[in-house]
Design an enzyme around this catalytic site. Structure first.
Site, PDB file in Angstrom:
ATOM      1  N   CYS A 150     -29.653  20.325  -8.412  1.00 57.43           N
ATOM      2  CA  CYS A 150     -30.381  21.584  -8.194  1.00 57.43           C
ATOM      3  C   CYS A 150     -29.775  22.700  -9.021  1.00 57.43           C
ATOM      4  CB  CYS A 150     -30.421  21.948  -6.705  1.00 57.43           C
ATOM      5  SG  CYS A 150     -28.865  22.652  -6.087  1.00 57.43           S
ATOM      6  N   ARG A 204     -31.185  -6.600 -18.317  1.00 60.97           N
ATOM      7  CA  ARG A 204     -32.276  -5.666 -18.081  1.00 60.97           C
ATOM      8  C   ARG A 204     -33.571  -6.199 -18.706  1.00 60.97           C
ATOM      9  NH1 ARG A 204     -30.040  -4.106 -14.177  1.00 60.97           N
ATOM     10  NH2 ARG A 204     -29.576  -1.942 -13.656  1.00 60.97           N
ATOM     11  N   CYS A 246     -30.430   4.680 -15.170  1.00 63.68           N
ATOM     12  CA  CYS A 246     -29.643   4.232 -14.007  1.00 63.68           C
ATOM     13  C   CYS A 246     -28.479   3.341 -14.447  1.00 63.68           C
ATOM     14  CB  CYS A 246     -30.480   3.523 -12.946  1.00 63.68           C
ATOM     15  SG  CYS A 246     -29.411   2.972 -11.588  1.00 63.68           S
ATOM     16  N   CYS A 299     -26.060  24.384  -5.714  1.00 60.04           N
ATOM     17  CA  CYS A 299     -25.226  24.092  -4.530  1.00 60.04           C
ATOM     18  C   CYS A 299     -23.752  23.906  -4.927  1.00 60.04           C
ATOM     19  CB  CYS A 299     -25.752  22.861  -3.809  1.00 60.04           C
ATOM     20  SG  CYS A 299     -25.439  21.327  -4.685  1.00 60.04           S
ATOM     21  N   HIS A 314     -36.834   2.981 -10.488  1.00 62.57           N
ATOM     22  CA  HIS A 314     -36.080   4.227 -10.688  1.00 62.57           C
ATOM     23  C   HIS A 314     -35.377   4.280 -12.041  1.00 62.57           C
ATOM     24  CE1 HIS A 314     -33.157   1.377  -9.112  1.00 62.57           C
ATOM     25  NE2 HIS A 314     -32.237   2.101  -9.702  1.00 62.57           N
ATOM     26  N   GLU A 315     -35.563   3.246 -12.866  1.00 64.72           N
ATOM     27  CA  GLU A 315     -34.920   3.264 -14.189  1.00 64.72           C
ATOM     28  C   GLU A 315     -36.067   3.331 -15.191  1.00 64.72           C
ATOM     29  OE1 GLU A 315     -31.141   0.729 -14.677  1.00 64.72           O
ATOM     30  OE2 GLU A 315     -32.516  -0.177 -16.086  1.00 64.72           O
ATOM     31  N   CYS A 337     -25.451  16.387  -5.219  1.00 67.01           N
ATOM     32  CA  CYS A 337     -26.231  17.604  -4.938  1.00 67.01           C
ATOM     33  C   CYS A 337     -26.711  17.631  -3.480  1.00 67.01           C
ATOM     34  CB  CYS A 337     -27.419  17.646  -5.896  1.00 67.01           C
ATOM     35  SG  CYS A 337     -28.572  18.972  -5.549  1.00 67.01           S
ATOM     36  N   ARG A 362     -29.530  14.796  -3.675  1.00 65.66           N
ATOM     37  CA  ARG A 362     -28.730  13.566  -3.773  1.00 65.66           C
ATOM     38  C   ARG A 362     -29.565  12.367  -3.315  1.00 65.66           C
ATOM     39  NH1 ARG A 362     -24.045  13.832   0.672  1.00 65.66           N
ATOM     40  NH2 ARG A 362     -23.613  15.758  -0.447  1.00 65.66           N
ATOM     41  N   CYS A 367     -23.229  20.909  -7.186  1.00 65.38           N
ATOM     42  CA  CYS A 367     -23.675  21.112  -8.564  1.00 65.38           C
ATOM     43  C   CYS A 367     -22.719  22.037  -9.312  1.00 65.38           C
ATOM     44  CB  CYS A 367     -25.105  21.672  -8.584  1.00 65.38           C
ATOM     45  SG  CYS A 367     -26.314  20.404  -8.149  1.00 65.38           S
ATOM     46  N   CYS A 424     -33.725  -2.597 -11.732  1.00 59.15           N
ATOM     47  CA  CYS A 424     -32.308  -2.540 -11.354  1.00 59.15           C
ATOM     48  C   CYS A 424     -32.193  -3.285 -10.026  1.00 59.15           C
ATOM     49  CB  CYS A 424     -31.910  -1.076 -11.198  1.00 59.15           C
ATOM     50  SG  CYS A 424     -30.326  -0.799 -10.391  1.00 59.15           S
ATOM     51  N   HIS A 425     -31.017  -3.813  -9.726  1.00 61.28           N
ATOM     52  CA  HIS A 425     -30.928  -4.616  -8.497  1.00 61.28           C
ATOM     53  C   HIS A 425     -31.215  -3.797  -7.233  1.00 61.28           C
ATOM     54  CE1 HIS A 425     -29.609  -8.822  -7.397  1.00 61.28           C
ATOM     55  NE2 HIS A 425     -30.155  -8.307  -6.317  1.00 61.28           N
ATOM     56  N   THR A 426     -31.012  -2.490  -7.298  1.00 60.59           N
ATOM     57  CA  THR A 426     -31.284  -1.653  -6.114  1.00 60.59           C
ATOM     58  C   THR A 426     -32.768  -1.738  -5.727  1.00 60.59           C
ATOM     59  OG1 THR A 426     -29.523  -0.214  -6.922  1.00 60.59           O
ATOM     60  CG2 THR A 426     -30.874   0.634  -5.114  1.00 60.59           C
TER      61      THR A 426
END
Ligand SMILES: NC(=O)c1ccc[n+]([C@@H]2O[C@H](COP(=O)([O-])OP(=O)(O)OC[C@H]3O[C@@H](n4cnc5c(N)ncnc54)[C@H](O)[C@@H]3O)[C@@H](O)[C@H]2O)c1
Ligand SMILES: [Zn+2]
Ligand SMILES: [Zn+2]
Length: 404
Positions: free
Chosen positions: A124, A397, A202, A127, A94-95, A138, A142, A130, A72-74
């Site tokens: 979680c 992707r 993601c 909270c 993260h994907e 969260c 988060r 959530c 992903c670009h992040t």
């Protein structure tokens, strides 16, 4: 005699090799696992495939065997570390999709063998966020882009030769095994093909959710999408599902025009073809502005255009792109007084554990297509190619197969 010694040598060698392979591939609940990971050691330098140690999961954590991951670009922003804080050595990613290998103390909702998607933001369940229908931010889990350690003890689960390797977004999926907080894991249909649905962890969920859950266009409305990568095209898909009458795609990359047609984009605008600010071009095309806009570029100028191109009175703009850490958003306050709304979202406002299994079900029921977002495939050893494809604007992707 010589033959006997030689044969025995081969037998010992074969045994040692088998043990090494076993150590790499068997599940070893409670023990350290040695496996391959693609480590980002320096900003902008190719990732290095190395053997790393992955510690067992601690309280409320799970260790996952990642089978497929995508870029992903992040990930690229934090690897380049041009507009973001540098933190190295780090395992990005993260994907992804994988299988639970072992669980730490207190984990009751997941067990070894479960098919899962790790998510960069967690839930979680306890909270105020959530418990709120409106938020996925969260308090405990988060997104935190600068944290490179696990929250339980402030340490890493990855190391090499005793030296820590930092985590990324709590997921670090560019590793054969990773440790994740159990609140950042969506348990999905065991029949779901991970090589496809990994993109729902993601980009595709984010884009689609940004339109459907945040911009919420009504049937017949016009929607502008800034940035036609996978996230933007998923936002366009959301607009199509919502029944938008016009979907205007804006991208600096001319080759996105053709691709965009497959995603219901009805008109393509390249800012390079115009002398005027792009918000003025869009306003002229739409009798004063679009009803909704979704920004998926990460460029702060595009974010401002995305806001200023929505119609006064009712227009809503949603920011999705991750800006440079020091970027400032500047616009005249009168643009708000004239009743335009600006919003932003992480992960399309989906709650990972509550909502993502249902998004996967939509794919299983053929109500959602993910294949068209997957333009490239590479083996893990060639992970750096995925970065090249994205930087050249060639891929949407690229799926990275961990055992290839
Ligand atoms: N908020 C979230 O939860 C979330 C989740 C995933 C990704 N993101 C962000 O979404 C953005 C898109 O991610 P992606 O993986 O689709 O990236 P991508 O690189 O595949 O797509 C981005 C597209 O934007 C275009 N673009 C760049 N600058 C532009 C400009 N000024 N005007 C018009 N078009 C422009 C590029 O040509 C490219 O086609 C990134 O900023 C990423 O970090 C945010
Ligand atoms: Zn992402
Ligand atoms: Zn929470």
């Amino acid at each position: 005699m010589a033959k006997y010694v030689l044969e025995n040598c081969f037998a010992v060698l074969a045994f040692l090799l088998a043990m090494k392979t076993k150590a790499r591939t068997t599940t070893m609940s409670g023990e350290v696992i040695r496996c391959k990971a693609a480590v980002a050691r320096e900003a902008g330098k190719p990732l290095v495939i190395e053997e790393v140690e992955v510690a067992p999961p601690q309280k409320m954590e799970v260790r996952l065997k990642i089978l497929f991951t995508s870029l992903c670009h992040t990930d690229v922003y934090f690897w380049e570390a041009k507009g973001q804080n540098p933190l190295f050595p780090r395992i990005l990613g993260h994907e992804a999709g994988g299988i639970v290998e072992s669980v730490g103390e207190g984990v009751t909702e997941l067990k070894p063998g479960d098919k899962v998607l790790p998510v960069f933001t967690g839930e979680c369940g306890e909270c105020r966020h959530c418990k709120s229908e409106d938020s996925n931010m969260c308090d405990l889990l988060r997104i935190n882009t600068d944290r490179g350690v696990m929250i339980n003890d402030g340490k890493t689960r990855f190391s090499k030769d005793g030296q820590p390797i930092y985590h990324f977004l709590g997921t670090s999926t560019f590793s054969e095994y990773t440790v994740v907080h159990s609140g950042c894991v969506a348990k999905i249909n065991p029949d779901a093909p991970l090589d496809k649905v990994c993109v729902l962890s993601c980009g595709i969920s984010t884009g689609m959710g940004a339109t459907l859950n945040v911009a919420k266009p009504k049937k017949g409305m016009s929607v502008a999408i800034f940035g036609l990568g996978a996230v933007g095209l998923a936002a366009a898909e959301g607009a199509r599902i919502a029944g938008a009458s016009r979907i205007i795609g804006i991208d600096l990359n001319a080759s996105r025009a053709n691709e965009a047609k497959k995603f219901g984009v009805t008109e393509f605008v390249n800012p390079k073809d115009h002398d005027k600010p792009i918000q003025e071009v869009i306003a002229a095309m739409t009798d004063g502005g679009v009803d909704r806009s979704v920004e998926c570029t990460g460029n702060v100028k595009a974010m401002i255009s995305a806001f200023e191109c929505v119609h006064d009175g009712w227009g809503v703009a949603v920011l999705v792109g991750v800006p440079n850490k020091d970027d400032e958003f500047k616009t005249l306050p009168i643009n708000f007084l004239n009743e335009r709304t600006l919003k932003g979202t992480f992960f399309g406002n989906y709650k990972p554990r509550t909502d993502i299994p249902g998004v996967v079900e939509k794919y299983m029921k053929k109500e959602l297509e993910v294949e068209k977002f997957i333009t490239h495939h590479v083996g893990f050893s060639e992970i750096n190619k995925a970065f090249d494809y994205m930087l050249k604007g060639e891929s949407l992707r690229c799926i990275i197969q961990m055992d290839a």
